[in-house]
Write a protein that holds these residues in place. Sequence first.
Motif, mmCIF file in Angstrom:
data_model
loop_
_atom_site.group_PDB
_atom_site.id
_atom_site.type_symbol
_atom_site.label_atom_id
_atom_site.label_comp_id
_atom_site.label_asym_id
_atom_site.label_seq_id
_atom_site.Cartn_x
_atom_site.Cartn_y
_atom_site.Cartn_z
ATOM 1 N N TYR A 1 0.965 -1.217 0.091
ATOM 2 C CA TYR A 1 -0.009 0.029 -0.121
ATOM 3 C C TYR A 1 0.897 1.424 0.009
ATOM 4 O O TYR A 1 1.894 1.137 0.617
ATOM 5 C CB TYR A 1 -0.864 0.178 1.043
ATOM 6 N N VAL B 1 3.655 0.492 2.903
ATOM 7 C CA VAL B 1 3.676 -0.430 3.681
ATOM 8 C C VAL B 1 3.443 -1.925 2.996
ATOM 9 O O VAL B 1 2.438 -1.895 1.892
ATOM 10 C CB VAL B 1 2.141 -0.351 4.326
ATOM 11 N N ALA C 1 2.127 -5.209 3.169
ATOM 12 C CA ALA C 1 1.207 -6.005 3.745
ATOM 13 C C ALA C 1 1.340 -7.473 3.545
ATOM 14 O O ALA C 1 1.306 -8.429 4.453
ATOM 15 C CB ALA C 1 -0.248 -5.590 3.721
ATOM 16 N N PRO D 1 -0.384 -11.496 14.708
ATOM 17 C CA PRO D 1 -0.657 -10.269 15.282
ATOM 18 C C PRO D 1 -1.480 -9.264 14.461
ATOM 19 O O PRO D 1 -1.449 -9.478 13.186
ATOM 20 C CB PRO D 1 0.990 -9.629 15.713
ATOM 21 N N SER D 2 -1.946 -8.150 15.183
ATOM 22 C CA SER D 2 -2.684 -7.145 14.213
ATOM 23 C C SER D 2 -1.676 -6.774 13.362
ATOM 24 O O SER D 2 -0.576 -6.225 13.660
ATOM 25 C CB SER D 2 -3.021 -6.367 15.372
ATOM 26 N N GLY D 3 -2.273 -6.556 12.159
ATOM 27 C CA GLY D 3 -1.354 -5.672 11.142
ATOM 28 C C GLY D 3 -0.478 -6.684 10.532
ATOM 29 O O GLY D 3 0.587 -6.216 9.786
ATOM 30 N N SER D 4 -0.387 -8.046 10.657
ATOM 31 C CA SER D 4 0.400 -8.913 9.990
ATOM 32 C C SER D 4 0.222 -9.275 8.727
ATOM 33 O O SER D 4 0.768 -10.116 7.938
ATOM 34 C CB SER D 4 0.581 -10.209 10.901
ATOM 35 N N GLY D 5 -1.126 -8.976 8.354
ATOM 36 C CA GLY D 5 -1.580 -9.323 6.827
ATOM 37 C C GLY D 5 -2.697 -10.419 6.480
ATOM 38 O O GLY D 5 -2.931 -10.608 5.528
ATOM 39 N N LYS D 6 -3.233 -10.449 7.730
ATOM 40 C CA LYS D 6 -4.336 -11.878 7.790
ATOM 41 C C LYS D 6 -5.242 -11.415 6.893
ATOM 42 O O LYS D 6 -5.821 -12.206 5.775
ATOM 43 C CB LYS D 6 -4.773 -12.129 9.298
ATOM 44 N N SER D 7 -6.010 -10.276 7.202
ATOM 45 C CA SER D 7 -7.225 -9.710 6.168
ATOM 46 C C SER D 7 -6.768 -9.539 4.621
ATOM 47 O O SER D 7 -7.563 -9.890 3.837
ATOM 48 C CB SER D 7 -8.015 -8.335 6.761
ATOM 49 N N THR D 8 -5.653 -8.905 4.600
ATOM 50 C CA THR D 8 -5.108 -8.549 3.361
ATOM 51 C C THR D 8 -4.993 -10.132 2.426
ATOM 52 O O THR D 8 -5.320 -10.162 1.536
ATOM 53 C CB THR D 8 -3.936 -7.824 3.299
ATOM 54 N N HIS E 1 -8.472 -14.377 15.634
ATOM 55 C CA HIS E 1 -7.341 -13.897 16.837
ATOM 56 C C HIS E 1 -7.625 -14.925 17.805
ATOM 57 O O HIS E 1 -6.717 -14.915 18.798
ATOM 58 C CB HIS E 1 -7.695 -12.655 17.350
#
Length: 273
Positions: free
Chosen positions: A30, A37, A39, A58-65, A217
């Motif tokens: 991004y 960034v 992702a 962890p939060s921000g590790s790229g799971k949703s992406t 999570h």
Amino acid sequence: MTTPVTVPRAGGSGERSAIAAAGRAVTKAYGSGETRVVALDAVDVDIARGRFTAIMGPSGSGKSTLMHCLAGLDTVTGGRIWIGDTEITTLKDKKLTRLRRDKIGFIFQSFNLLPTLNAAENITLPMDIAGRKVDRDWLDRVVETVGLAGRLKHRPTQLSGGQQQRVAVARALAARPEIIFGDEPTGNLDSRAGAEVLGFLRRSVDDLGQTIVMVTHDPVAASYADRVLYLADGRIVDEMLAPTADAVLERMLRFSGGDPRTPETFDGRGRTS
Ligand SMILES: Nc1ncnc2c1ncn2[C@@H]1O[C@H](COP(=O)(O)OP(=O)(O)OP(=O)(O)O)[C@@H](O)[C@H]1O
């Protein structure tokens, strides 16, 4: 057409490939320059057909992406993705939309049901929109699998959160998609309703042969999966087969250097906030 991978069969899938979805060198960035960034950083992943896979990290590790890219909801910066035998990274918009509609099911944290339709109508809505014939025998099996037989005439407001999510699960299953993606599907449910929904997802894999990928999570939710993939900084850094909640929690703590407050905060039940 290229078949991306040759791995041992997961079993039970007849002549079909053992891989329901695959990614090779999947990269997603991004922004640009100093605000760039990454992702996803050259992720290679195979999702076994007829199996339940959890994605954690962890939060921000790229799971949703990763989930959005695998599901064709987001474009990649680099790399290739297949759903079944179809490479989606080269598909034009119209074909991609059709593939998503025909081959992919989604379950979101918020149940995304239409309030004016009853449960049965919500379940068949995607097929009605697509002009697809509803296979009644299959639908009966799905409704039975998710335990909704007595609730089909109810509107969403007349159902509990857990029941609403069961409708969303049935809606995803009804069209017999190649793969179902869930983004924290039990994130809005209390632990009892969450356990019920996870039990139904598990049954849909065991009894109906469904393939499911779920971002979560929650170590307890992950323990319903056959395999957990761990992401950190946009890479798959580990995996666990036949996970238990304790083993997943221990693994998360190890990642965070033994401090349960980092990178995420746990509550007393081992869930993360
Ligand atoms: N639209 C966007 N624009 C810019 N950066 C983004 C965008 N979406 C995600 N990111 C960044 O990409 C990285 C991965 O985000 P992603 O949402 O995939 O993480 P996640 O593991 O799902 O996080 P969480 O558990 O908090 O939902 C993060 O650093 C995030 O800030």
